[in-house]
Motif scaffolding. Sequence first.
Motif, short mmCIF file in Angstrom:
data_model
loop_
_atom_site.label_atom_id
_atom_site.label_comp_id
_atom_site.label_asym_id
_atom_site.label_seq_id
_atom_site.Cartn_x
_atom_site.Cartn_y
_atom_site.Cartn_z
N MET A 1 0.86 -1.16 0.00
CA MET A 1 0.00 0.00 0.00
C MET A 1 0.90 1.23 0.00
O MET A 1 1.73 1.40 0.88
CB MET A 1 -0.89 -0.05 1.25
N SER B 1 -2.51 5.82 -0.69
CA SER B 1 -3.56 4.88 -0.30
C SER B 1 -3.65 4.76 1.22
O SER B 1 -4.74 4.66 1.79
CB SER B 1 -3.31 3.51 -0.90
N TYR B 2 -2.49 4.78 1.86
CA TYR B 2 -2.45 4.67 3.32
C TYR B 2 -3.13 5.88 3.97
O TYR B 2 -3.94 5.73 4.88
CB TYR B 2 -0.98 4.57 3.75
N THR C 1 1.83 5.43 0.01
CA THR C 1 1.54 6.47 0.99
C THR C 1 0.18 7.12 0.75
O THR C 1 -0.57 7.38 1.70
CB THR C 1 2.65 7.54 0.96
N ASP D 1 -0.98 -6.42 5.88
CA ASP D 1 -0.97 -6.60 4.43
C ASP D 1 -2.09 -7.56 4.06
O ASP D 1 -2.19 -8.66 4.61
CB ASP D 1 0.37 -7.17 3.95
N GLN E 1 -3.62 -1.75 -5.52
CA GLN E 1 -3.76 -0.81 -4.42
C GLN E 1 -5.23 -0.53 -4.08
O GLN E 1 -5.60 -0.47 -2.91
CB GLN E 1 -3.06 0.51 -4.78
N SER F 1 -4.45 -0.87 9.58
CA SER F 1 -3.67 -0.14 8.58
C SER F 1 -2.29 -0.75 8.37
O SER F 1 -1.69 -0.58 7.31
CB SER F 1 -3.53 1.33 8.98
N THR F 2 -1.79 -1.49 9.35
CA THR F 2 -0.45 -2.08 9.23
C THR F 2 -0.46 -3.47 8.60
O THR F 2 0.60 -3.98 8.24
CB THR F 2 0.23 -2.17 10.61
N LYS G 1 -9.51 -3.36 3.13
CA LYS G 1 -9.27 -2.84 4.48
C LYS G 1 -10.44 -2.01 4.97
O LYS G 1 -10.83 -2.08 6.14
CB LYS G 1 -7.98 -2.03 4.52
#
Length: 138
Positions: free
Chosen positions: A1, A5-6, A3, A64, A70, A61-62, A77
């Motif tokens: 993912m 998208s995060y 930055t 995978d 993406q 969020s952490t 998520k």
Amino acid sequence: MNTDSYIAFLTISTLLVVADAAIITISGRHYLAKRGTSIAAGWLTTTLFVLIVLGLVALISTFDVPVDGQLQQLVTKLGIVLLLLALAHAITMRVLASYRGEELQEQLADQLAEEHVERNHRPSVTQSIERSEPYSTP
């Protein structure tokens, strides 16, 4: 993912949590009576809800997710967040319902106590058989 998208995931998730917390707060005020303790309990419950769900969002969020692309990872998520948000919302509503039940029991107990006091303040005096007046104590 990546930055972008995060950041999008965290922003959307946080907005969802805040929106749901606002719904719980507003609905909780109407659901519970207007007593100070219930309002305080509602605020504390909403705060706990926000902290738990934001903590779950941070953990999610952490992770995978094993999907391609993406966008698919972001959607997956967000789906997980929505499911956890629904579960947390249901638990919070159950807690608020228990507060309401306790409050209704307290109101009923207060009402019964008032009725009992009213009944006990009215002395019942029987009339004397010989005279048509209440008994007197010597």
